[in-house]
Design an enzyme around this catalytic site. Structure first.
Site, PDB file in Angstrom:
ATOM      1  N   ASP A   1       0.855  -1.187   0.000  1.00 56.43           N
ATOM      2  CA  ASP A   1       0.000   0.000   0.000  1.00 56.43           C
ATOM      3  C   ASP A   1       0.891   1.237   0.000  1.00 56.43           C
ATOM      4  OD1 ASP A   1      -1.972  -1.855   0.243  1.00 56.43           O
ATOM      5  OD2 ASP A   1      -2.754  -1.137   2.162  1.00 56.43           O
TER       6      ASP A   1
ATOM      7  N   ASP B   1     -15.584  -3.765  -1.456  1.00 56.84           N
ATOM      8  CA  ASP B   1     -15.196  -3.357  -0.106  1.00 56.84           C
ATOM      9  C   ASP B   1     -16.472  -3.218   0.708  1.00 56.84           C
ATOM     10  OD1 ASP B   1     -12.553  -3.160  -1.036  1.00 56.84           O
ATOM     11  OD2 ASP B   1     -12.881  -1.098  -1.693  1.00 56.84           O
TER      12      ASP B   1
END
Length: 252
Positions: free
Chosen positions: A6, A135
């Site tokens: 990330d 998500d």
């Protein structure tokens, strides 16, 4: 098993529950991380451009550098490596820019909810290259860097994406991400079952659900495998050295 990198401000980080105020920095040279993962045997690397996800300038040049580092190692080992990149892919131009940069799989989330026809067209234009991010918070899809709940359920988006011809479904239980509290085994397996049933009814090829969020131990990987989940994104557990990537890959 797919290691994750990330990116935030040029650094490799992990957030807790997607909150940028709860950030841990693991490397200021993320291209070295990608090379390390390939040396350990990774064949796919999952990259999230958090700057892009939060609506800031996307880090395409950094991703290119990471690609180059990974492929240099892969060429020496004579093994392929794919990049799966998401975060801030909010229009068709962003999809095309990443493909042009050499990225094999593009992850779209908010765009799939807000402009489904555009994503459907992109899936048909680039077969197998688009992964739709699901998500979820309490069964509903979160968008805009997980800051807003949409009105579409995880199952509904998954069925639509499978019909479009998506190359994968990246399922994250937002409440578990980055916390190592265990993956959402039951809901991940349920989503895969729903997708399989939908695809069988529509007479189309099924799509793999990729589990993401909450993995903290090798036992978590075994739990996912026991319900038929074939791909898992690994983040903080690797960085905190709960287990090695080699150990995780041995579970495949």
């Amino acid at each position: 098993m797919i290691p994750a990198v990330d990116l935030l401000g040029g650094k490799a980080v992990r957030l807790a529950e997607g909150d940028r105020e709860r950030v841990t920095v693991y490397s200021e040279q993320p291209w070295e991380l990608t090379a390390e993962f390939v040396r350990a045997g990774a064949q796919r690397i999952h990259v999230v451009d958090l700057d892009g996800a939060f609506g800031e300038a996307r880090q395409v040049e950094l991703i290119r550098r990471m690609l180059d580092a990974a492929r240099e190692v892969a060429s020496l080992r004579d093994t392929p490596v794919e990049f799966e990149v998401g975060g801030g892919v909010r229009d068709v131009g962003a999809i095309e820019a990443l493909i042009e940069a050499g990225v094999e799989k593009i992850v779209v989330g908010t765009l799939a909810v807000r402009e489904p026809k555009a994503v459907e067209a992109a899936c048909k234009r680039h077969p197998g290259k688009l992964v739709v991010a699901i998500d979820a918070r309490d069964g509903m899809v979160a968008v805009d860097g997980w800051r807003e709940l949409s009105s579409i359920s995880a199952a509904e988006l998954g069925r639509e994406a499978a019909t479009w011809g998506a190359g994968g479904l990246l399922y994250t239980d937002v409440a578990r991400d980055g916390l190592q509290v265990g993956p959402a085994v039951e809901s991940t397996a349920a989503l895969q079952t729903q997708i399989d049933q939908h695809c069988e009814a529509e007479n189309i090829e099924s799509v793999d659900v990729i589990a993401s969020g909450g993995v903290g131990t090798l036992a978590d990987l075994d739990a996912l495998a026991s319900v038929g989940i074939r791909a898992v994104v690994l983040g903080r557990a690797l960085y905190e050295r709960n287990f090695t990537l080699e150990e995780a890959l041995s579970r495949c």
